[in-house]
Scaffold this motif. Sequence first.
Motif, PDB file in Angstrom:
ATOM      1  N   VAL A  25       0.839  -1.200   0.000  1.00  9.04           N
ATOM      2  CA  VAL A  25       0.000   0.000   0.000  1.00  9.04           C
ATOM      3  C   VAL A  25       0.874   1.250   0.000  1.00  9.04           C
ATOM      4  O   VAL A  25       2.035   1.225   0.425  1.00  9.04           O
ATOM      5  CB  VAL A  25      -0.955   0.032   1.215  1.00  9.04           C
ATOM      6  CG1 VAL A  25      -1.787  -1.247   1.295  1.00  9.04           C
ATOM      7  CG2 VAL A  25      -0.201   0.253   2.519  1.00  9.04           C
ATOM      8  N   ASN A  26       0.298   2.351  -0.458  1.00  7.47           N
ATOM      9  CA  ASN A  26       0.995   3.628  -0.444  1.00  7.47           C
ATOM     10  C   ASN A  26       0.656   4.402   0.820  1.00  7.47           C
ATOM     11  O   ASN A  26      -0.021   3.896   1.722  1.00  7.47           O
ATOM     12  CB  ASN A  26       0.684   4.437  -1.711  1.00  7.47           C
ATOM     13  CG  ASN A  26      -0.801   4.781  -1.840  1.00  7.47           C
ATOM     14  OD1 ASN A  26      -1.562   4.750  -0.871  1.00  7.47           O
ATOM     15  ND2 ASN A  26      -1.222   5.130  -3.053  1.00  7.47           N
ATOM     16  N   GLU A  27       1.096   5.650   0.890  1.00  8.02           N
ATOM     17  CA  GLU A  27       0.905   6.441   2.108  1.00  8.02           C
ATOM     18  C   GLU A  27      -0.556   6.788   2.367  1.00  8.02           C
ATOM     19  O   GLU A  27      -0.906   7.189   3.474  1.00  8.02           O
ATOM     20  CB  GLU A  27       1.746   7.713   2.041  1.00  8.02           C
ATOM     21  CG  GLU A  27       1.405   8.632   0.882  1.00  8.02           C
ATOM     22  CD  GLU A  27       2.420   9.752   0.758  1.00  8.02           C
ATOM     23  OE1 GLU A  27       2.453  10.626   1.641  1.00  8.02           O
ATOM     24  OE2 GLU A  27       3.202   9.731  -0.221  1.00  8.02           O
ATOM     25  N   ARG A  28      -1.417   6.611   1.388  1.00  8.23           N
ATOM     26  CA  ARG A  28      -2.858   6.842   1.579  1.00  8.23           C
ATOM     27  C   ARG A  28      -3.594   5.548   1.928  1.00  8.23           C
ATOM     28  O   ARG A  28      -4.821   5.544   2.032  1.00  8.23           O
ATOM     29  CB  ARG A  28      -3.453   7.468   0.313  1.00  8.23           C
ATOM     30  CG  ARG A  28      -2.915   8.870   0.004  1.00  8.23           C
ATOM     31  CD  ARG A  28      -3.547   9.469  -1.226  1.00  8.23           C
ATOM     32  NE  ARG A  28      -3.228   8.714  -2.432  1.00  8.23           N
ATOM     33  CZ  ARG A  28      -2.094   8.842  -3.122  1.00  8.23           C
ATOM     34  NH1 ARG A  28      -1.174   9.705  -2.706  1.00  8.23           N
ATOM     35  NH2 ARG A  28      -1.878   8.130  -4.209  1.00  8.23           N
ATOM     36  N   GLY A  29      -2.834   4.462   2.081  1.00  9.87           N
ATOM     37  CA  GLY A  29      -3.440   3.180   2.398  1.00  9.87           C
ATOM     38  C   GLY A  29      -4.058   2.490   1.212  1.00  9.87           C
ATOM     39  O   GLY A  29      -4.811   1.518   1.370  1.00  9.87           O
ATOM     40  N   GLU A  30      -3.747   2.946  -0.004  1.00 12.67           N
ATOM     41  CA  GLU A  30      -4.292   2.355  -1.218  1.00 12.67           C
ATOM     42  C   GLU A  30      -3.385   1.230  -1.702  1.00 12.67           C
ATOM     43  O   GLU A  30      -2.155   1.384  -1.723  1.00 12.67           O
ATOM     44  CB  GLU A  30      -4.410   3.424  -2.310  1.00 12.67           C
ATOM     45  CG  GLU A  30      -5.304   4.593  -1.921  1.00 12.67           C
ATOM     46  CD  GLU A  30      -5.099   5.804  -2.806  1.00 12.67           C
ATOM     47  OE1 GLU A  30      -6.070   6.572  -2.983  1.00 12.67           O
ATOM     48  OE2 GLU A  30      -3.978   5.989  -3.328  1.00 12.67           O
ATOM     49  N   VAL A  31      -3.972   0.118  -2.090  1.00  6.84           N
ATOM     50  CA  VAL A  31      -3.194  -1.008  -2.601  1.00  6.84           C
ATOM     51  C   VAL A  31      -2.616  -0.642  -3.964  1.00  6.84           C
ATOM     52  O   VAL A  31      -3.360  -0.293  -4.892  1.00  6.84           O
ATOM     53  CB  VAL A  31      -4.060  -2.275  -2.706  1.00  6.84           C
ATOM     54  CG1 VAL A  31      -3.269  -3.404  -3.368  1.00  6.84           C
ATOM     55  CG2 VAL A  31      -4.556  -2.706  -1.333  1.00  6.84           C
ATOM     56  N   THR A  32      -1.302  -0.697  -4.070  1.00  3.40           N
ATOM     57  CA  THR A  32      -0.639  -0.358  -5.332  1.00  3.40           C
ATOM     58  C   THR A  32      -0.024  -1.570  -6.017  1.00  3.40           C
ATOM     59  O   THR A  32       0.306  -1.510  -7.204  1.00  3.40           O
ATOM     60  CB  THR A  32       0.474   0.682  -5.103  1.00  3.40           C
ATOM     61  OG1 THR A  32       1.441   0.151  -4.187  1.00  3.40           O
ATOM     62  CG2 THR A  32      -0.101   1.975  -4.531  1.00  3.40           C
ATOM     63  N   ALA A  33       0.146  -2.659  -5.286  1.00  2.00           N
ATOM     64  CA  ALA A  33       0.666  -3.897  -5.871  1.00  2.00           C
ATOM     65  C   ALA A  33       0.249  -5.048  -4.968  1.00  2.00           C
ATOM     66  O   ALA A  33       0.068  -4.876  -3.754  1.00  2.00           O
ATOM     67  CB  ALA A  33       2.189  -3.854  -6.016  1.00  2.00           C
ATOM     68  N   SER A  34       0.117  -6.230  -5.575  1.00  2.00           N
ATOM     69  CA  SER A  34      -0.323  -7.367  -4.781  1.00  2.00           C
ATOM     70  C   SER A  34      -0.025  -8.666  -5.511  1.00  2.00           C
ATOM     71  O   SER A  34       0.276  -8.694  -6.704  1.00  2.00           O
ATOM     72  CB  SER A  34      -1.830  -7.270  -4.497  1.00  2.00           C
ATOM     73  OG  SER A  34      -2.574  -7.319  -5.702  1.00  2.00           O
ATOM     74  N   ALA A  35      -0.137  -9.748  -4.744  1.00  6.88           N
ATOM     75  CA  ALA A  35      -0.185 -11.103  -5.284  1.00  6.88           C
ATOM     76  C   ALA A  35      -1.200 -11.836  -4.429  1.00  6.88           C
ATOM     77  O   ALA A  35      -1.206 -11.681  -3.203  1.00  6.88           O
ATOM     78  CB  ALA A  35       1.173 -11.782  -5.224  1.00  6.88           C
ATOM     79  N   GLY A  36      -2.072 -12.616  -5.055  1.00  4.88           N
ATOM     80  CA  GLY A  36      -3.153 -13.200  -4.288  1.00  4.88           C
ATOM     81  C   GLY A  36      -4.142 -12.132  -3.859  1.00  4.88           C
ATOM     82  O   GLY A  36      -4.411 -11.178  -4.590  1.00  4.88           O
TER      83      GLY A  36
END
Length: 336
Positions: A25-36
Amino acid sequence: MESVLVKEYRADIMECAHHGHISIVNERGEVTASAGDPDFVTFTRSAAKPLQAIAAIRGGIASRFGLSGKEIAIMTASHVAEPEHVEVLESFMQKTGLSETELICAPSYPLNERSKEDVLRHDGSKRRLYHNCSGKHLGVLAYCKMKGYPLEGYADPEHPVQKEIIETVSMMCGIKAEQIVLGTDGCGFPVFGLPLSAMASAYVKLACPDLIADEATREAVTIITQAMNRHPEMVGGSGRLDSLVLQDSNIIAKGGFKGVYCFGLKKERLGIAFKVLDGSEEEWGLIVQAILEQTGYANLSLIRQMKEDFTHDIYNDAGKKVGYADTVFQLRFTQP
């Protein structure tokens, strides 16, 4: 749906596949990358220890008892009871006037093999101080003593200090306290069931305290994370991933039992949390390497050191190479 994170091969036959989830997540708590599944819910286990230390440091135990940086760092530790760990823990007890008998964590042998052998040769006695969570317990007990709270029942979720810890975890993770699933950790403390994205959000704030609105909490986080970076050997111990990556002053990291690992990157302002579903910790170093490489992390010397200390090669009991492990996940990058 979980992702395959690591495959292990022996004689070119795949022997194991370790599935899991990764959330960045970024500084705003938004998911910017993931697996699963980036919002997979699991227990924080010991990855919560830096968060659990906030209440006591915010409350002033460091100045009240004259705690050193090492003594603050040991509050966040899953230590292995090496001699220096025990020395710092005993100093902590002496300064605070606490007794080892007041700890509710179980008497244990050191997790470090050499330390365990030394204990067995000496008198063979287990100690509560050798438990890998004893620093966390001493920190909470010291806070109870300073505040005049009862020491008895200090691990009960209804105890005032545990309520404060839960509220702090809620604030750091950006999730309502009533949404946190409470379980009981191996050491007897409450443990928090949270989405990985919420854990990653907390680690962004640990890495970047300027994101924390409350000044007292912000100052406490700064004290705790500086102690972790300055004394990484206190947080884990010889051969532990935490102690290696914390040598990089840009990283705040802490693992937890059953395959949970969290870290925050200061300059990049990112929080990362992942879970190996079979609970294995052996793959942590490989997964962290791959995450750093796939996100373009600048400290290549750290990655090279991790490749040496946490090799992809698999060896048998006699030290002969018999196989290899391969990180196979590819992060999905999103534009929030």
